[in-house]
Motif scaffolding. Sequence first.
Motif, short mmCIF file in Angstrom:
data_model
loop_
_atom_site.label_atom_id
_atom_site.label_comp_id
_atom_site.label_asym_id
_atom_site.label_seq_id
_atom_site.Cartn_x
_atom_site.Cartn_y
_atom_site.Cartn_z
N ILE A 206 0.82 -1.22 0.00
CA ILE A 206 0.00 0.00 0.00
C ILE A 206 0.85 1.27 0.00
CG2 ILE A 206 -2.04 -1.05 1.03
CD1 ILE A 206 -1.14 -0.12 3.74
N GLY A 207 2.17 1.10 -0.02
CA GLY A 207 3.06 2.24 -0.13
C GLY A 207 3.03 3.19 1.05
N VAL A 208 3.08 2.62 2.27
CA VAL A 208 3.08 3.46 3.47
C VAL A 208 4.09 2.91 4.49
CG1 VAL A 208 0.66 4.15 3.21
CG2 VAL A 208 1.23 2.16 4.62
N VAL A 209 4.56 3.81 5.36
CA VAL A 209 5.38 3.38 6.48
C VAL A 209 4.45 2.90 7.57
CG1 VAL A 209 6.92 4.18 8.32
CG2 VAL A 209 7.31 4.91 5.95
N ASP A 210 4.56 1.63 7.93
CA ASP A 210 3.69 1.02 8.92
C ASP A 210 4.09 1.42 10.34
OD1 ASP A 210 1.47 -0.87 9.40
OD2 ASP A 210 3.01 -2.03 10.44
N ASN A 211 5.42 1.56 10.54
CA ASN A 211 5.92 1.92 11.87
C ASN A 211 7.37 2.40 11.72
OD1 ASN A 211 6.11 2.31 14.63
ND2 ASN A 211 5.75 0.19 15.17
N PHE A 212 7.84 3.20 12.65
CA PHE A 212 9.23 3.61 12.62
C PHE A 212 9.67 3.99 14.03
CE2 PHE A 212 6.98 7.60 12.25
CZ PHE A 212 7.75 8.49 12.98
N LYS A 213 10.98 3.93 14.26
CA LYS A 213 11.53 4.25 15.56
C LYS A 213 12.94 4.77 15.40
CE LYS A 213 11.96 4.08 20.15
NZ LYS A 213 12.10 2.79 20.82
N LEU A 214 13.26 5.85 16.09
CA LEU A 214 14.61 6.39 16.11
C LEU A 214 15.36 5.77 17.26
CD1 LEU A 214 16.59 8.49 14.85
CD2 LEU A 214 15.75 10.10 16.56
N LEU A 215 16.46 5.06 16.97
CA LEU A 215 17.24 4.43 18.04
C LEU A 215 17.97 5.50 18.81
CD1 LEU A 215 18.77 1.25 16.33
CD2 LEU A 215 16.51 1.59 17.33
#
Length: 216
Positions: A206-215
């Motif tokens: 679907i061309g989307v970022v599902d989740n992200f996290k900055l370490l």
Amino acid sequence: MAFSTYLKSIRVEREVNQTQMAEILDISRTAIKLIENGSTKYPSKKVLHNLSQFLNEAEIDVMSNILFDDNTKDKNELFIHHYLSYMYLDGWNIVEHPYTYSIWNNYNIEFDGKIVKKRQPKNIMIVTSYKREQFRVKEVKTRIDALGYVGDLVSKLIQVIDLYRGVKLIFNAEDKEEKVAFKYISEVQINHKGFNIEVVLYDENIGVVDNFKLLQ
């Protein structure tokens, strides 16, 4: 694949002349000529939208075909192409793909890409996939695996002396193994002030970022 080659191939395949294509894209015939002679490197938002509607394809898929030669059968390569196309549509230029950095005596290290934010030349990011960085830790199933994996990645990154703000480490949201790895790696804490590591779970369907996290 260049935009000029891509548009010409569509016209030939669909048996559409330049005048007809200009009407489809809602631009002048002169603009079509500029595209096909290589003067216009990338489509405007309007052209991309109209072209996608004509082809009945998602804009991100059309953009991926324009930016890359997707004759490859490597699934991870196609996944990265899709993510880089997503970043292009989100306002980033693709500087290099893949991004190869020479160390010394023909020793190179390679990442999946180097991108720069449009109109922000100092905002440079390295893009690399979870699978590309599996050179010592082959699979992340535990927190200990995650620590080793991130440690290896940091060791690789500090060899690159080019200026860059950080790295985007990309995981495939449709891959169960990568979702597990994302979970554990996103929990790693690091204290490295030279650059940021952002872990990104990307859904190419679907061309989307599902989740992200900055370490951090």
